[in-house]
Enzyme design. Structure first.
Site, PDB file in Angstrom:
ATOM      1  N   PRO A 113       0.815  -1.102  -0.011  1.00 29.17           N
ATOM      2  CA  PRO A 113      -0.100   0.091  -0.167  1.00 29.17           C
ATOM      3  C   PRO A 113       0.864   1.429   0.032  1.00 29.17           C
ATOM      4  O   PRO A 113       0.380   2.252  -0.713  1.00 29.17           O
ATOM      5  CB  PRO A 113      -0.880  -0.198   1.235  1.00 29.17           C
ATOM      6  CG  PRO A 113      -1.026  -1.592   1.405  1.00 29.17           C
ATOM      7  CD  PRO A 113       0.029  -2.184   0.921  1.00 29.17           C
ATOM      8  N   GLN A 136       3.003   5.939  -5.668  1.00 29.29           N
ATOM      9  CA  GLN A 136       3.070   6.005  -6.993  1.00 29.29           C
ATOM     10  C   GLN A 136       1.953   6.972  -7.741  1.00 29.29           C
ATOM     11  O   GLN A 136       2.136   7.667  -8.451  1.00 29.29           O
ATOM     12  CB  GLN A 136       3.004   4.503  -7.528  1.00 29.29           C
ATOM     13  CG  GLN A 136       3.148   4.551  -9.186  1.00 29.29           C
ATOM     14  CD  GLN A 136       4.614   4.671  -9.524  1.00 29.29           C
ATOM     15  OE1 GLN A 136       5.585   4.532  -8.738  1.00 29.29           O
ATOM     16  NE2 GLN A 136       4.852   5.383 -10.787  1.00 29.29           N
ATOM     17  N   GLY A 176       0.754  -3.919 -12.600  1.00 32.89           N
ATOM     18  CA  GLY A 176       1.615  -2.754 -12.588  1.00 32.89           C
ATOM     19  C   GLY A 176       1.091  -1.599 -12.587  1.00 32.89           C
ATOM     20  O   GLY A 176       0.299  -1.247 -13.661  1.00 32.89           O
ATOM     21  N   GLU A 187       2.421   4.803 -14.050  1.00 38.27           N
ATOM     22  CA  GLU A 187       2.045   6.073 -13.870  1.00 38.27           C
ATOM     23  C   GLU A 187       0.405   6.464 -14.221  1.00 38.27           C
ATOM     24  O   GLU A 187       0.154   7.569 -14.497  1.00 38.27           O
ATOM     25  CB  GLU A 187       2.647   7.022 -15.057  1.00 38.27           C
ATOM     26  CG  GLU A 187       4.083   6.764 -15.050  1.00 38.27           C
ATOM     27  CD  GLU A 187       4.869   7.353 -13.779  1.00 38.27           C
ATOM     28  OE1 GLU A 187       4.381   8.311 -13.128  1.00 38.27           O
ATOM     29  OE2 GLU A 187       5.834   6.864 -13.431  1.00 38.27           O
TER      30      GLU A 187
END
Length: 165
Positions: free
Chosen positions: A54, A60, A121, A124
């Site tokens: 987390p 991210q 994944g 961005e």
């Protein structure tokens, strides 16, 4: 070693079949004397599968969101006839930690159906919804709908002044 790409419903290999989703909402303050926009809060709702770590996930999303803020409000490399108008990067502005707003990240981990890839994944993902969230917040605050990025203070200020009777 053999690897099969994920497939879509019609069994055609599709790299983007492993969808990640995000919705972001922004709260901004607009200085009506200068046209400067300050991002006060960002709230993100993400659907990216099972979260393994987390703090990294949140970092991210938040870091990418600040990058997206830069693209939406500050970063610009003006060109004319295919040539850069800047001869160095001293005028190329990017957000700093002082610009980073309060952020909240809510996560939907549930994967629909019998998806055999429950972990994705995140990449961005946090960048994707920032420009629309910011331009919507700016329009809500000022009545001006930005139609070009970055949203420059001078352009915003001029548009706000043109609205006044």
């Amino acid at each position: 070693m053999h690897f099969d790409l994920p497939t879509g419903p019609d069994a055609t290999p599709r790299g983007r079949y492993l969808q990640l989703l995000i919705a972001s909402v922004a709260r901004v303050a607009v200085d009506r004397l200068t046209g400067r926009v300050r991002v006060m809060q960002l709230h993100h709702i993400t659907a990216g599968g099972k979260v393994i770590h987390p703090p990294s996930y949140r970092g991210q999303i938040e870091g990418a969101a600040v990058m997206g803020m830069g693209m939406a409000l500050l970063e610009d490399v003006p060109m004319q006839d295919g040539q850069f108008l800047l001869d160095n990067l001293d005028a190329y502005l990017i957000p700093t930690m002082a610009d980073a707003p309060e952020q909240r990240v809510d996560v939907i981990e549930r994967i629909l159906g019998d998806d055999s890839y429950p972990v994705r994944g995140i990449g961005e993902l946090g960048i994707e919804a920032i420009s629309p969230a910011l331009t919507a917040a700016i329009e809500n605050a000022t009545g001006v709908r930005a139609d070009k990025l970055p949203v420059r203070p001078t352009t915003l200020l001029t548009a706000m002044q043109e609205q006044q009777p």
